[in-house]
Design an enzyme around this catalytic site. Structure first.
Site, short mmCIF file in Angstrom:
data_model
loop_
_atom_site.label_atom_id
_atom_site.label_comp_id
_atom_site.label_asym_id
_atom_site.label_seq_id
_atom_site.Cartn_x
_atom_site.Cartn_y
_atom_site.Cartn_z
N GLY A 11 0.85 -1.20 0.00
CA GLY A 11 0.00 0.00 0.00
C GLY A 11 0.88 1.23 0.00
N CYS A 46 -8.03 12.71 0.17
CA CYS A 46 -8.83 13.76 0.79
C CYS A 46 -9.29 14.80 -0.23
CB CYS A 46 -8.03 14.44 1.90
SG CYS A 46 -7.26 13.25 3.01
N GLY A 249 -19.25 4.78 5.70
CA GLY A 249 -18.15 4.34 6.55
C GLY A 249 -17.25 3.34 5.85
N ILE A 283 6.78 -7.82 11.12
CA ILE A 283 5.70 -7.16 10.37
C ILE A 283 5.12 -6.00 11.17
CG2 ILE A 283 3.49 -7.47 9.18
CD1 ILE A 283 4.11 -10.42 8.87
P1 FAD Z 1 -4.87 4.38 1.93
O1 FAD Z 1 -4.44 5.77 1.80
O2 FAD Z 1 -6.27 4.04 1.61
O3 FAD Z 1 -3.91 3.49 1.04
C1 FAD Z 1 -4.05 2.11 0.98
C2 FAD Z 1 -3.46 1.61 -0.33
O4 FAD Z 1 -3.20 0.21 -0.20
C3 FAD Z 1 -4.43 1.75 -1.50
O5 FAD Z 1 -3.83 2.46 -2.56
C4 FAD Z 1 -4.70 0.29 -1.93
O6 FAD Z 1 -4.80 0.15 -3.33
C5 FAD Z 1 -3.47 -0.43 -1.41
N1 FAD Z 1 -3.70 -1.86 -1.12
C6 FAD Z 1 -4.65 -2.40 -0.34
N2 FAD Z 1 -4.49 -3.74 -0.29
C7 FAD Z 1 -3.44 -4.05 -1.05
C8 FAD Z 1 -2.78 -5.26 -1.41
N3 FAD Z 1 -3.19 -6.44 -0.95
N4 FAD Z 1 -1.73 -5.19 -2.24
C9 FAD Z 1 -1.29 -4.00 -2.71
N5 FAD Z 1 -1.86 -2.84 -2.42
C10 FAD Z 1 -2.92 -2.86 -1.60
N6 FAD Z 1 -8.60 11.97 6.20
C11 FAD Z 1 -8.36 13.15 6.80
O7 FAD Z 1 -7.63 13.18 7.79
N7 FAD Z 1 -8.90 14.31 6.32
C12 FAD Z 1 -9.69 14.34 5.21
O8 FAD Z 1 -10.14 15.41 4.77
C13 FAD Z 1 -9.98 13.11 4.58
N8 FAD Z 1 -10.78 13.08 3.50
C14 FAD Z 1 -10.98 11.89 2.87
C15 FAD Z 1 -11.79 11.89 1.73
C16 FAD Z 1 -12.01 10.69 1.04
C17 FAD Z 1 -12.90 10.68 -0.16
C18 FAD Z 1 -11.40 9.49 1.50
C19 FAD Z 1 -11.61 8.21 0.78
C20 FAD Z 1 -10.61 9.50 2.65
C21 FAD Z 1 -10.39 10.69 3.33
N9 FAD Z 1 -9.62 10.73 4.48
C22 FAD Z 1 -9.39 11.93 5.11
C23 FAD Z 1 -9.04 9.50 5.06
C24 FAD Z 1 -7.59 9.30 4.64
O9 FAD Z 1 -7.49 9.41 3.26
C25 FAD Z 1 -7.14 7.93 5.10
O10 FAD Z 1 -7.26 7.87 6.50
C26 FAD Z 1 -5.71 7.62 4.72
O11 FAD Z 1 -5.52 7.70 3.34
C27 FAD Z 1 -5.32 6.22 5.20
O12 FAD Z 1 -4.06 5.89 4.75
P2 FAD Z 1 -3.65 4.36 4.53
O13 FAD Z 1 -2.23 4.35 4.09
O14 FAD Z 1 -4.01 3.57 5.72
O15 FAD Z 1 -4.61 3.83 3.39
#
Ligand code: FAD
Length: 547
Positions: A11, A46, A249, A283
């Site tokens: 990710g 975001c 959600g 991990i």
């Molecule tokens: P993500 O950013 O979701 O990244 C996860 C990545 O992992 C994805 O690209 C996915 O393709 C990849 N992945 C998953 N499984 C696998 C796999 N098995 N193999 C390879 N790749 C994989 N937060 C705020 O604080 N303020 C905001 O204004 C805000 N607005 C938002 C608006 C929207 C529309 C959305 C969807 C979210 C928003 N958020 C906001 C939340 C914020 O974007 C997330 O909390 C944050 O991106 C989480 O980061 P992450 O790395 O956990 O996951």
């Protein structure tokens, strides 16, 4: 400790990209590879609602860093469209599928960081898979929504879910000229907020043309006879629309971890310690996929926010390379802008405190200007501060207003993180010039109101809890005649010294004014004369929030 020669990250967005970039800053020697099943890494989730709304015009503006930038600047190999299918913990290898060629191969690791994020909840409702029903998580999702809006020349939208993302989508669809209805199961919008704080948000949305249907969920979706969609709600209504956005959600994307036998929490999030390490010593896991600890209440929960994901990525990398840093927990600091209104919150709200059976909290309401009144353009901030009545520890704050809201909530967020009390808020030295604030900033005022309560100088009362006693309105007679609370006596503050003897000494006096300031003066005046007196927090303006 064995040197980490191969770091693999699953990710490549908020948490994963942060972990990889931080890792490179700590080790030039390590081979770092990031796999993402999507077509992009490091994109601005975001910003997606604003791309749908055409506020962000160019799709490429959403890309914060490309694979080429990771390669050239950080010597990090990024492989998009590569899904990690499984983890062989014994061999310390992952199985990766190239989604273009369908080829699968194994990649060894010394340290593995999981940052797979969360997926939008899609309940198994009839018609949920119909064309025209969308979720928003990725750039391709936003592109598909934009294309649908154009192709169908959409005029109406139904947004299911009145939380932060749902309401941002409502605003952006309205910005594109659509007539928008928000359907929300809870009986308020912004369910994480307390209802009286969310009420002005609902009023503001309605004033801006958004139709709100709270208190009923959606039961099914169907194609309509006219080629659009029909959304059936639990109260038996049918809404005709051209597009549906589901924003009810997210669930942690923890399947990979579960299948690898890593420990998960009750809600399905990956369990980690404060170094972001899972129960496998090789991990780590970060971001929306992990279970976190609420730093105020101690509860274990899922908080999908970008800030924590970024910090956790950095902390995981630190620990992988032998640095001792730890995650402090989350406090749910969040902000949302809707048609010029800012809504922000940090820490715990009253709903959560009541749910946890906490009986030691108290609440202060205030409605100060975002800067001094004598400088043109002051806008009110409506703030609710929650604190521990025993020691004044700050527990949470929620606020709405047009200007200066995020700044105040940010200050209080930092105070909560430092375990500060309302006495610290009183004393906080904050920026002041007429166009920015006041010599007594709203944060100071919140602290003063609460601290005076804890000291016993200024007992606060709650509008929704008055059962007996006498209501005393200390505003002017003109204000009283304009609007007052049924049954209230009117003794203007300026006459109170002379007329105090008109008030009963054997009952509790509940004082109110417009926002609580004159009520405070009256409370002190009467308390020093031996009356049992309380000030209704935030005055009549708070009463309006409950109506
Ligand atoms: P993500 O950013 O979701 O990244 C996860 C990545 O992992 C994805 O690209 C996915 O393709 C990849 N992945 C998953 N499984 C696998 C796999 N098995 N193999 C390879 N790749 C994989 N937060 C705020 O604080 N303020 C905001 O204004 C805000 N607005 C938002 C608006 C929207 C529309 C959305 C969807 C979210 C928003 N958020 C906001 C939340 C914020 O974007 C997330 O909390 C944050 O991106 C989480 O980061 P992450 O790395 O956990 O996951």
């Amino acid at each position: 400790m064995k040197a980490i020669e191969r770091l693999v990250v699953v990710g490549g967005v908020a948490g994963g990209a942060s972990a990889a970039a931080r890792a490179r800053r700590l080790s030039e020697a390590c081979a770092i590879t990031v796999f993402d099943k999507g077509p992009y890494v490091s994109f601005a989730n975001c910003g997606l609602p604003y791309f749908v709304g055409d506020v962000i015009r160019e799709e490429k503006s959403l890309i914060v860093a490309s694979p080429e930038l990771f390669r050239d600047r950080f010597n990090i190999e990024v492989r998009t469209r590569h899904e990690v299918m499984s983890i062989d913990r014994a061999a310390r290898e992952i199985v990766v599928r190239d989604l273009e060629s369908e080829r699968e191969f194994r990649v060894p690791y010394d340290a593995l960081v999981l940052s797979p994020g969360a997926r939008a909840i899609r309940p198994p409702l009839p018609g949920i898979d119909l064309p025209g029903v969308f979720v928003l998580r990725t750039i391709p999702d936003s592109r598909r929504i934009r294309e649908w809006l154009q192709e169908k020349d959409a005029k109406r939208a139904v947004v299911v879910g009145g939380g932060f993302i749902g309401l941002e989508m409502a605003e952006n669809l309205a910005h594109r000229g659509l007539e928008v209805t928000v359907v929300e199961l809870a009986d308020q919008v912004m369910p994480p907020l307390d209802p009286e704080v969310a009420k002005p948000v609902a009023d503001h949305l309605r004033e801006n043309g958004i139709k709100l249907r709270t208190g009923h969920g959606v039961e099914s979706f169907a194609e309509s006879a006219t080629g659009g969609l029909e959304v059936r709600t639990a109260d038996g209504d049918t809404l005709e629309t051209d597009i549906v956005i589901l924003a009810i959600g997210v669930q942690p994307e923890s399947g990979l971890a579960r299948e690898a036998g890593l420990a998960l929490g009750e809600r399905g999030g990956i369990q980690v310690d404060r170094s972001m390490k899972t129960d496998d010593p090789n991990i780590w896991a970060v971001g929306d996929a992990v279970e976190v600890i609420d730093s105020v209440s101690g509860a274990r929960l899922q908080v999908p926010l970008a800030g924590p994901a970024n910090r956790q990525g950095r902390i995981a990398a630190d620990n992988i390379f032998g640095r001792d840093s730890s995650f402090r927990g989350v406090q749910g600091t969040a902000v949302c802008g809707l048609f010029g209104l800012t809504v922000a919150a940090t820490g715990v709200g009253e709903k959560a405190l009541r749910r946890d059976g906490n009986e030691n909290y108290e609440v202060a309401y205030l409605h100060p200007g975002h800067h001094v009144g004598y400088y043109p353009g002051a806008k009110p901030i409506h703030m609710k501060l929650l604190f521990d009545r025993r020691d004044g520890r700050v527990l949470g704050a929620q606020a709405t207003g047009e200007e200066g809201v995020a700044r105040r909530i940010d200050v209080i967020a930092m105070a909560i993180q430092m375990n500060a009390t309302v006495f610290d808020l009183e004393e906080a030295e904050l920026c002041y010039a007429p166009q920015f604030g006041a010599a007594k900033d709203p944060v100071n005022i919140a602290g003063m109101i609460a601290a005076n309560h804890v000291r016993g100088d200024h007992p606060l009362a709650r509008w929704e809890w008055i059962e007996d006693g006498v209501l005393v309105d200390v505003r002017s007679q003109a204000e009283y005649e304009c609007e007052s609370i049924p049954g209230a006596l009117n003794i203007p503050l300026e006459e109170l010294r002379e007329r105090a003897d008109e008030l009963p000494r054997d009952q509790t006096l509940h004082i109110y004014c417009k926002v609580g300031q004159r009520g405070y003066y009256a409370t002190r005046l009467l308390a020093q004369r031996g009356f049992d007196v309380r000030n209704l927090s935030g005055g009549i303006q708070t009463w309006e929030m409950f109506r």
